[in-house]
Write a protein that holds these residues in place. Structure first.
Motif, mmCIF file in Angstrom:
data_model
loop_
_atom_site.group_PDB
_atom_site.id
_atom_site.type_symbol
_atom_site.label_atom_id
_atom_site.label_comp_id
_atom_site.label_asym_id
_atom_site.label_seq_id
_atom_site.Cartn_x
_atom_site.Cartn_y
_atom_site.Cartn_z
ATOM 1 N N PHE A 1 -79.773 52.261 22.089
ATOM 2 C CA PHE A 1 -78.038 53.268 21.713
ATOM 3 C C PHE A 1 -78.035 54.351 22.231
ATOM 4 O O PHE A 1 -76.951 54.881 22.665
ATOM 5 N N GLY B 1 -77.262 54.322 25.980
ATOM 6 C CA GLY B 1 -75.686 53.611 26.035
ATOM 7 C C GLY B 1 -74.739 54.063 25.665
ATOM 8 O O GLY B 1 -73.634 54.497 26.432
ATOM 9 N N HIS C 1 -72.897 51.622 30.757
ATOM 10 C CA HIS C 1 -72.806 51.352 28.840
ATOM 11 C C HIS C 1 -72.754 50.206 28.738
ATOM 12 O O HIS C 1 -73.324 49.748 27.360
ATOM 13 N N GLN D 1 -75.378 47.989 25.804
ATOM 14 C CA GLN D 1 -74.626 48.348 24.446
ATOM 15 C C GLN D 1 -73.682 46.765 23.929
ATOM 16 O O GLN D 1 -74.788 46.661 22.869
ATOM 17 N N GLY E 1 -68.699 55.525 18.958
ATOM 18 C CA GLY E 1 -69.926 55.563 19.730
ATOM 19 C C GLY E 1 -70.792 55.969 19.490
ATOM 20 O O GLY E 1 -72.183 56.370 19.639
ATOM 21 N N TYR F 1 -73.072 57.018 16.236
ATOM 22 C CA TYR F 1 -74.618 55.444 16.614
ATOM 23 C C TYR F 1 -76.663 56.742 16.610
ATOM 24 O O TYR F 1 -77.029 56.107 15.540
#
Length: 473
Positions: free
Chosen positions: A64, A67, A78, A82, A151, A154
């Motif tokens: 993650f 990503g 990307h 993900q 995002g 994360y």
């Protein structure tokens, strides 16, 4: 239309599967909840649980974050990363409920696992919506911002859940140990986050600080000043212990020093006050009275590491990067070119710049190390180490080994951002004669316009996330 439908089919299928999974887990009680026997609590860990631990650690600790970096650099990798991360997370979630052997009491780890389904579902839904390319001038810009915010959370969510997992696995922070756990894990994570921020500023982000019109020490001082809550949370009950007094006065030290630092760092001036506060905090921790000799030694090394971090930061402020060049004269976002000193032409200035970059890695490395030491210095952890017969030297060296691995991961992520996606064209110009990547100056035109310090007529300003998703995604 058919082409877009085929591209969106995997997203819709994954969304449907995710919704079904969420509903199924919402109505299904965790079979490990409730009281468990001593035999169940001490049963061997089976291979399914080990697979759950390994899978989730890799996904949330490595996959993650990579990503997220690819999302920031607009890399075509990307979306695949993900999606793979979401699928593996759901698989790991199932494994965490399907294992046999050792059972665990209800914990923050299990509760947070359910909470994590919310950002996963939100990110997936926003990703599908953005792929539709509708509402371009109304809802889509807000969806892009929300997608970016979720995002970027994360790594923090993953760090928190991994930490909860370790605590649950070892059975820590119960029976009155929660206050100490909170103090060590929150403060230790804070030092690590501080080190990560310094590393980002060193490699790719320092020019952003200059564009903000404030020096780095102004931001540091505000963080320290806002730690005023520490003054009121360290004392409980009517009797003041030695630790209560030390922790409370540290809180007072931080907000008093933070206030002075904010004032002295106004008008983009640099100040040593944050460094001095870190040194004084390390001094206090190095002489912290503990029940075990092992604990005393570990706390002492933690204090020395923190003092050294403050000292290297002080040297960096006073001698390596004492001032900044004018924000109007820089066309790139590379931190190597924000130093007023050593920016001249010639071999001597080049050598000075390289030495400066090497030295400026010391404060973030030491802050990450200090954070790990403090997080690993709770009474429960050190009692376990003591009963295992390990001495403090071995334990400390293990923690510094983890520090180097963690900092290596941090720098790799930052370098990956600077050399992938839309920044990939900069990679060739960022290689020195030896072939290693150095984050040096590159033409502004080769990057997205949002890097530009001043808007130009030819290249309109770009805000991260405002562009449409790359068609290759």
């Amino acid at each position: 239309m058919i082409k877009h439908s085929r591209r969106l089919l995997p997203f819709f299928l994954l969304s449907l599967a995710f919704a079904t999974f969420t509903l199924a887990t919402a109505v299904r009680a965790h079979e490990h909840d409730g009281d468990i026997s001593e035999e169940e609590a001490n049963a061997p860990v089976d291979s399914i649980l080990w697979l759950h631990i390994l899978l989730q650690a890799v996904v949330w600790g490595i996959l993650f974050p990579i990503g997220m970096v690819f999302g920031l650099s607009r890399s075509r990798w990307h979306v695949p990363l993900q999606i793979a991360g979401i699928v593996l997370t759901l698989g790991g979630y199932v494994l965490g409920h399907a294992h046999g052997g050792r059972l665990f009491l209800p914990s923050a780890h299990g509760m947070f696992a359910n909470i994590l389904l919310v950002p996963l579902a939100t990110q997936l839904a926003l990703g599908v919506y953005l792929k539709l390319h509708i509402h371009e001038r109304t809802l889509r810009p807000w969806a892009v911002r929300a997608h970016g915010i979720v995002g970027k959370s994360y790594p923090i969510l993953g760090w928190t859940q991994i930490l909860f997992g370790v605590i649950t696995f070892r059975g820590y922070c119960r029976n009155g140990a929660l206050p100490q756990c909170l103090a060590h894990y929150i403060m230790g994570s804070g030092f690590i986050a501080y080190g990560v921020i310094l590393a980002i500023l060193l490699l790719v982000g320092e020019a952003w600080v200059r564009r903000s019109g404030r020096s780095p020490d102004w931001w540091d001082s505000w963080v320290i000043l806002l730690w005023v809550l520490n003054t009121f949370t360290e004392h409980r009950g009517s009797v003041w212990s030695v630790k209560d007094m030390q922790h409370t006065i540290l809180g007072i030290l931080w907000w008093c020093g933070g206030l002075l630092g904010v004032y002295l760092s106004r008008n983009t001036q640099r100040t040593v006050i944050p460094s001095v506060i870190i040194i004084l905090t390390g001094y206090a921790m190095s002489d912290h009275a503990q029940a075990l000799m092992l604990s005393t030694k570990v706390h002492a090394v933690f204090g020395y590491t923190l003092m050294l971090a403050g000292l290297t930061r002080l040297i960096e402020v006073c001698f390596v990067a004492p001032s900044y060049t004018s924000a109007d004269g820089v066309d790139d976002d590379r931190s190597d070119h924000t130093l007023a000193d050593g920016a001249g032409v010639g071999a001597e200035s080049s050598t000075t710049a390289f030495r400066g970059r090497a030295f400026r890695h010391l404060p973030p490395i030491l802050l990450v190390g200090a954070g790990l030491l403090f997080m690993s210095a709770t009474d429960e952890e050190l009692q376990y180490v003591h009963e295992g017969g390990m001495d403090h030297v071995t334990y400390i060296l293990i923690l510094f080994s983890i520090t180097f691995l963690l900092y290596n991961h941090i720098v790799l992520l930052i370098t990956l951002y600077a050399t992938s996606g839309r920044n990939a064209s900069d990679a060739a110009s960022m290689k020195d004669a030896s072939g290693s990547i150095e984050l040096t100056a590159t033409p502004t035109a080769s990057r997205g316009a949002w890097y530009s310090r001043v808007r130009s007529e030819e290249s309109p300003a770009h805000v991260i996330g405002n562009d449409d998703e790359d068609e290759e995604d």
